[in-house]
Design an enzyme around this catalytic site. Structure first.
Site, PDB file in Angstrom:
ATOM      1  CB  SER A  51      21.470  38.423  37.809  1.00  0.00           C
ATOM      2  OG  SER A  51      21.623  38.684  39.195  1.00  0.00           O
TER       3      SER A  51
ATOM      4  CG  PHE B 225      12.998  33.613  37.417  1.00  0.00           C
ATOM      5  CD1 PHE B 225      12.150  33.248  36.380  1.00  0.00           C
ATOM      6  CD2 PHE B 225      13.928  34.620  37.173  1.00  0.00           C
ATOM      7  CE1 PHE B 225      12.208  33.871  35.138  1.00  0.00           C
ATOM      8  CE2 PHE B 225      13.993  35.242  35.942  1.00  0.00           C
ATOM      9  CZ  PHE B 225      13.130  34.868  34.917  1.00  0.00           C
TER      10      PHE B 225
ATOM     11  CB  CYS C  28      21.193  31.200  31.001  1.00  0.00           C
ATOM     12  SG  CYS C  28      21.423  29.437  30.935  1.00  0.00           S
TER      13      CYS C  28
ATOM     14  CE  LYS D 219      18.017  32.467  47.909  1.00  0.00           C
ATOM     15  NZ  LYS D 219      16.724  32.664  47.217  1.00  0.00           N
TER      16      LYS D 219
END
Ligand code: NAD
Length: 520
Positions: free
Chosen positions: A248, A171, A303, A195
């Protein structure tokens, strides 16, 4: 595809406010170059993180739609593979120009769905655009090698596409991360099923529209939606040859293991805990401004956010000055021009971040600056948490061992540089680290001693530009990471070698000559 289900555009216009929209349109699939309304009965509500008002509904694409996406990509592959390199390059030039023109529209979608400030959202688009622009250089990147191995014999290598490939995105960078994959996958002749995160699909939908406008043929780019079910479909579908995942550890390690077991090529970029070290000889202003921006900017949902600070010697005395800087940062809805940081993506993220701050307190750390409960007056229902600085942190504490992914900086101390390097290397993650110093020798020691894969020397967020690759390591990737995202590794990831050895006897020229000289 049923004509009735085709929607003309993904998002006709855009607005730059957090005002709720009545009857917002559902997010469609993008199949075979058409926006197609999903026939699903399972919808995921997507809410503006600043207000928690509905923005759109995202479908759990049905099995039939997932199959259609892969079929479309499979059908498109042979012709796309055979399309001339220069033609593909022209499409990529066009895509780059369209993304640049649509920068505000893309950024507005990101701010609305993800929450980051509009300025930050433009940066998100820009970093993705740079990958598209670099992909335009394919004509000099793709050539293989040729060696004359003996008299009349030569070996020549070609980079060939893999076929249908898939990208599964997180996201936090709704434009940049899809664009880590799409341009390189397609310019090398693959077709793609993408996706996006079910929390931030809007930018991908606009990118799909721009791909169609740029001239990508039907089926080269397809977009499906959903969570784990869609991911499992991608992993299990035999037509999909490779998966690019960013997200993640929990999801990525699963996808890497299950995807690799199915014989797919998988690249997976995962979580992080990035450290900054301030040496006493550092430029204090540069170090503190950099750390405040890198720890709290984008509400820490990067990140490569600097989420752990190691003070050395007396640089812990600089922490009050860091608190001053953090306090000056404006928390607000991302469209507010003065906003420095927006909300977290969801109420669940907010709760997780607040719980981690509480756990630090319970484990004996000191909350030097507490951002809990901070809400801009205009957005009382948003997922806001202010910059938070936690000191006296020990490496066993949960706030240190877990990725927080919020505007929270945990501070540890070391007696010397060796100790700081050991502390950072003992952390299982290896995405990035930065040092602030005026000493070339100390910087060299840091560079040589650190295990993390992306280092900054007086640079807080050292994300490599697309002529290099994104080179996190250790627990920040799954597997060995030998095929990193973008750059030369990205090209290798999306291609396989074909090596041809041929023998053409030069004596045979005699026969050819006699054919040429044959009477008509
Ligand atoms: P996430 O793992 O929750 O979601 C990423 C993708 O995986 C989404 O498309 C989601 O639908 C899918 N997914 C989620 N749970 C799944 C499951 N159990 N099984 C299969 N698929 C699943 O990640 P996120 O919250 O969207 O993104 C934040 C994370 O991404 C952070 O950990 C961050 O560090 C990481 N990240 C890493 C990098 C990098 O390059 N290292 C870059 C950006 C973000």
């Amino acid at each position: 595809l049923g004509a009735k289900s085709i929607v003309t555009d993904s998002t006709a216009g855009y607005h730059m406010t957090h005002e709720p929209v009545t009857n917002p349109p559902d997010t469609p699939n993008f199949l075979d170059n058409s926006f197609v309304r999903s026939a699903t009965s399972q919808w995921i509500d997507l809410k503006d993180p600043a207000t928690n008002q509905q923005v759109t509904r995202v479908p759990e694409s049905t099995d039939e739609e997932l199959r259609q996406a892969v079929d479309s990509a499979e059908r498109a592959f042979p012709a796309w593979k055979a399309t001339s390199l220069l033609h593909k390059q022209q499409i990529m030039f066009k895509l780059a120009a369209l993304i640049r023109e649509s920068m505000d529209r893309l950024a507005a979608s990101i701010t609305l769905e993800q929450g980051k400030t509009f300025a930050d959202a433009k940066g998100d688009v820009l970093r993705g655009l740079q990958v598209v622009e670099t992909a335009c250089g394919i004509t000099t990147q793709i050539p293989g090698e040729v060696v004359e191995v003996s008299k009349d014999m030569e070996t020549r290598s070609y980079r060939e596409p893999l076929g249908v490939v898939a990208a599964i995105c997180p996201f936090n960078f709704p434009a940049m991360i899809p664009l880590w994959s799409l341009p390189i996958a397609t310019i090398t002749g693959n077709t793609i099923v993408l996706k996006p995160s079910e929390r931030t699909p809007g930018a991908s939908m606009i990118i799909a529209e721009l791909c169609r406008k740029a001239g990508f043929p039907d089926g080269v780019v397809n977009i499906i939606h959903g969570g784990k079910r869609a991911v499992n479909f991608i992993i299990d579908n035999p037509a999909i040859k490779a998966i690019s995942f960013v997200g993640s550890n929990q999801a990525g390690e699963y996808i890497y293991e299950r995807g690799s077991a199915k014989g797919k090529r998988v690249q997976a970029n995962l979580g992080a805990k990035n450290h900054a070290v301030i040496l006493p000889d550092a430029d204090k202003n540069l170090a503190l401004n950099s750390i405040a921006g890198a720890a709290f900017g984008a509400a820490g949902q990067r990140c490569m956010a600097l989420s752990a600070l190691v003070t050395l010697g007396r640089t812990d005395e600089w922490l009050p000055a860091l608190v001053d800087r953090a306090k000056k940062l404006q928390i607000n809805g991302g469209f507010e021009p003065e906003a420095d940081l927006g909300p977290l993506v969801s109420p669940e993220s907010l709760k997780r971040v607040e719980d981690l701050i509480a756990s630090a307190e319970a484990e004996g750390a000191t909350i030097l600056l507490d951002g809990r409960g901070q809400r801009p007056a205009k957005y009382p229902n948003g997922n806001f948490v202010g910059p938070t600085i936690i000191t006296n942190v020990k490496s066993h504490m949960k706030c240190y061992t877990e990725e927080i992914f919020g505007p929270v900086l945990v501070c540890l101390s070391a007696d010397n540089l060796d100790q700081a390097i050991k502390l950072i290397n003992d952390n299982p993650y290896g995405n990035g680290a930065a040092v602030f110093t005026r000493s070339g020798g100390a910087a060299a020691k840091f560079r040589k001693g650190l295990e993390a894969g992306q280092l900054g020397i007086n640079v807080p967020i050292p994300v490599p530009l697309p002529m290099f690759s994104f080179t996190g390591n250790k627990k920040s990737i799954a597997g060995t990471g030998s095929l990193n995202f973008y750059g030369k590794d990205g090209l290798r990831f999306y291609t396989q070698w074909k090596t041809v050895t041929s023998l053409w006897k030069s004596e045979d020229i005699g026969t050819t000559q006699s054919l040429v000289n044959m009477p008509k």
